[in-house]
Scaffold this motif. Sequence first.
Motif, PDB file in Angstrom:
ATOM      1  N   GLU A  72      -6.667  -8.561  10.118  1.00  0.00           N
ATOM      2  CA  GLU A  72      -5.855  -8.499  11.266  1.00  0.00           C
ATOM      3  C   GLU A  72      -4.792  -9.348  11.565  1.00  0.00           C
ATOM      4  O   GLU A  72      -3.737  -8.978  11.936  1.00  0.00           O
ATOM      5  CB  GLU A  72      -6.659  -8.255  12.656  1.00  0.00           C
ATOM      6  N   THR A  73      -4.914 -10.622  11.443  1.00  0.00           N
ATOM      7  CA  THR A  73      -4.046 -11.655  11.477  1.00  0.00           C
ATOM      8  C   THR A  73      -2.995 -11.423  10.560  1.00  0.00           C
ATOM      9  O   THR A  73      -1.512 -11.402  10.727  1.00  0.00           O
ATOM     10  CB  THR A  73      -4.694 -12.872  11.471  1.00  0.00           C
ATOM     11  N   LEU A  74      -3.325 -11.099   9.421  1.00  0.00           N
ATOM     12  CA  LEU A  74      -2.271 -10.869   8.121  1.00  0.00           C
ATOM     13  C   LEU A  74      -1.598  -9.666   8.630  1.00  0.00           C
ATOM     14  O   LEU A  74      -0.327 -10.024   8.105  1.00  0.00           O
ATOM     15  CB  LEU A  74      -2.969 -10.981   6.946  1.00  0.00           C
ATOM     16  N   GLN A  75      -2.248  -8.706   8.830  1.00  0.00           N
ATOM     17  CA  GLN A  75      -1.382  -7.425   9.348  1.00  0.00           C
ATOM     18  C   GLN A  75      -0.403  -7.940  10.404  1.00  0.00           C
ATOM     19  O   GLN A  75       0.663  -7.396  10.228  1.00  0.00           O
ATOM     20  CB  GLN A  75      -2.264  -6.398   9.655  1.00  0.00           C
ATOM     21  N   THR A  76      -0.772  -8.547  11.386  1.00  0.00           N
ATOM     22  CA  THR A  76       0.065  -8.759  12.451  1.00  0.00           C
ATOM     23  C   THR A  76       1.254  -9.757  12.200  1.00  0.00           C
ATOM     24  O   THR A  76       2.314  -9.680  12.596  1.00  0.00           O
ATOM     25  CB  THR A  76      -0.449  -9.310  13.856  1.00  0.00           C
ATOM     26  N   MET A  77       0.872 -10.763  11.180  1.00  0.00           N
ATOM     27  CA  MET A  77       1.877 -11.557  10.913  1.00  0.00           C
ATOM     28  C   MET A  77       2.972 -10.890  10.056  1.00  0.00           C
ATOM     29  O   MET A  77       4.089 -11.335  10.261  1.00  0.00           O
ATOM     30  CB  MET A  77       1.304 -12.622  10.031  1.00  0.00           C
ATOM     31  N   GLY A  78       2.839  -9.987   9.434  1.00  0.00           N
ATOM     32  CA  GLY A  78       3.901  -8.964   8.772  1.00  0.00           C
ATOM     33  C   GLY A  78       4.598  -8.201   9.716  1.00  0.00           C
ATOM     34  O   GLY A  78       6.036  -8.178   9.535  1.00  0.00           O
ATOM     35  N   ASP A  79       3.959  -7.764  10.940  1.00  0.00           N
ATOM     36  CA  ASP A  79       4.670  -7.138  12.028  1.00  0.00           C
ATOM     37  C   ASP A  79       5.752  -8.209  12.306  1.00  0.00           C
ATOM     38  O   ASP A  79       6.907  -7.979  12.709  1.00  0.00           O
ATOM     39  CB  ASP A  79       3.859  -6.675  13.077  1.00  0.00           C
ATOM     40  N   GLU A  92       6.367  -5.263   2.748  1.00  0.00           N
ATOM     41  CA  GLU A  92       5.709  -4.236   2.182  1.00  0.00           C
ATOM     42  C   GLU A  92       4.609  -4.942   0.841  1.00  0.00           C
ATOM     43  O   GLU A  92       3.452  -4.416   1.015  1.00  0.00           O
ATOM     44  CB  GLU A  92       6.566  -3.307   1.432  1.00  0.00           C
ATOM     45  N   ASP A  93       5.204  -5.744   0.414  1.00  0.00           N
ATOM     46  CA  ASP A  93       4.157  -6.770  -0.525  1.00  0.00           C
ATOM     47  C   ASP A  93       3.147  -7.266   0.340  1.00  0.00           C
ATOM     48  O   ASP A  93       2.072  -7.370  -0.206  1.00  0.00           O
ATOM     49  CB  ASP A  93       4.980  -7.734  -1.086  1.00  0.00           C
ATOM     50  N   LEU A  94       3.174  -7.655   1.371  1.00  0.00           N
ATOM     51  CA  LEU A  94       2.118  -8.293   2.424  1.00  0.00           C
ATOM     52  C   LEU A  94       1.173  -7.217   2.566  1.00  0.00           C
ATOM     53  O   LEU A  94       0.006  -7.478   2.649  1.00  0.00           O
ATOM     54  CB  LEU A  94       2.647  -9.249   3.557  1.00  0.00           C
ATOM     55  N   ARG A  95       1.712  -6.072   3.058  1.00  0.00           N
ATOM     56  CA  ARG A  95       1.064  -4.756   3.313  1.00  0.00           C
ATOM     57  C   ARG A  95      -0.035  -4.667   2.064  1.00  0.00           C
ATOM     58  O   ARG A  95      -1.428  -4.345   2.300  1.00  0.00           O
ATOM     59  CB  ARG A  95       1.580  -3.824   3.677  1.00  0.00           C
ATOM     60  N   ASP A  96       0.420  -4.684   0.923  1.00  0.00           N
ATOM     61  CA  ASP A  96      -0.039  -4.393  -0.265  1.00  0.00           C
ATOM     62  C   ASP A  96      -1.334  -5.306  -0.621  1.00  0.00           C
ATOM     63  O   ASP A  96      -2.347  -5.057  -0.773  1.00  0.00           O
ATOM     64  CB  ASP A  96       0.713  -4.441  -1.443  1.00  0.00           C
ATOM     65  N   TYR A  97      -0.956  -6.692  -0.139  1.00  0.00           N
ATOM     66  CA  TYR A  97      -1.950  -7.592  -0.218  1.00  0.00           C
ATOM     67  C   TYR A  97      -2.966  -7.344   0.679  1.00  0.00           C
ATOM     68  O   TYR A  97      -4.327  -7.539   0.345  1.00  0.00           O
ATOM     69  CB  TYR A  97      -1.433  -9.076  -0.352  1.00  0.00           C
ATOM     70  N   CYS A  98      -2.659  -6.992   1.952  1.00  0.00           N
ATOM     71  CA  CYS A  98      -3.615  -6.815   2.879  1.00  0.00           C
ATOM     72  C   CYS A  98      -4.506  -5.908   2.481  1.00  0.00           C
ATOM     73  O   CYS A  98      -5.863  -5.699   2.847  1.00  0.00           O
ATOM     74  CB  CYS A  98      -2.972  -6.524   4.315  1.00  0.00           C
ATOM     75  N   ALA A  99      -4.238  -4.726   1.947  1.00  0.00           N
ATOM     76  CA  ALA A  99      -5.129  -3.619   1.307  1.00  0.00           C
ATOM     77  C   ALA A  99      -5.789  -4.124   0.384  1.00  0.00           C
ATOM     78  O   ALA A  99      -7.224  -3.724   0.354  1.00  0.00           O
ATOM     79  CB  ALA A  99      -4.252  -2.502   0.808  1.00  0.00           C
ATOM     80  N   HIS A 100      -5.507  -4.865  -0.567  1.00  0.00           N
ATOM     81  CA  HIS A 100      -6.205  -5.668  -1.478  1.00  0.00           C
ATOM     82  C   HIS A 100      -7.234  -6.492  -1.041  1.00  0.00           C
ATOM     83  O   HIS A 100      -8.486  -6.638  -1.418  1.00  0.00           O
ATOM     84  CB  HIS A 100      -5.388  -6.296  -2.463  1.00  0.00           C
TER      85      HIS A 100
END
Length: 109
Positions: A72-79, A92-100
């Motif tokens: 959740e923290t990684l996702q919100t850091m992207g936001d 978008e790259d960070l979102r891909d990493y979050c999915a991984h």
Amino acid sequence: MKKAEIKLIVELDDNNVPERITWESTDSANKEALPVNAFMLSLWDHHYKNALKIDLWTKEMPVDEMKRFFYETLQTMGDTFLRATGEKNIVEDLRDYCAHFADKMEITR
């Protein structure tokens, strides 16, 4: 100028391990301290050009919740990064990493 205060209260055991963490804010509608199991606080030091961090969690914080907390923290850091910089491609790259990350940690999204 309006001011707001955020207060973190950390109760420690005899070995200085957090047993209980609560937080409160002068801007919150809720006027009592709210319990949490973990927090990550990052501050930017302009003079030294580096981040100052405090990361604490209670000894009761379950590992599965810590994994979810990181996700959740990684996702919100992207936001936050997107709002601050407008850099859509790297977010978008960070979102891909979050999915991984979620897949590797077996976190259901």
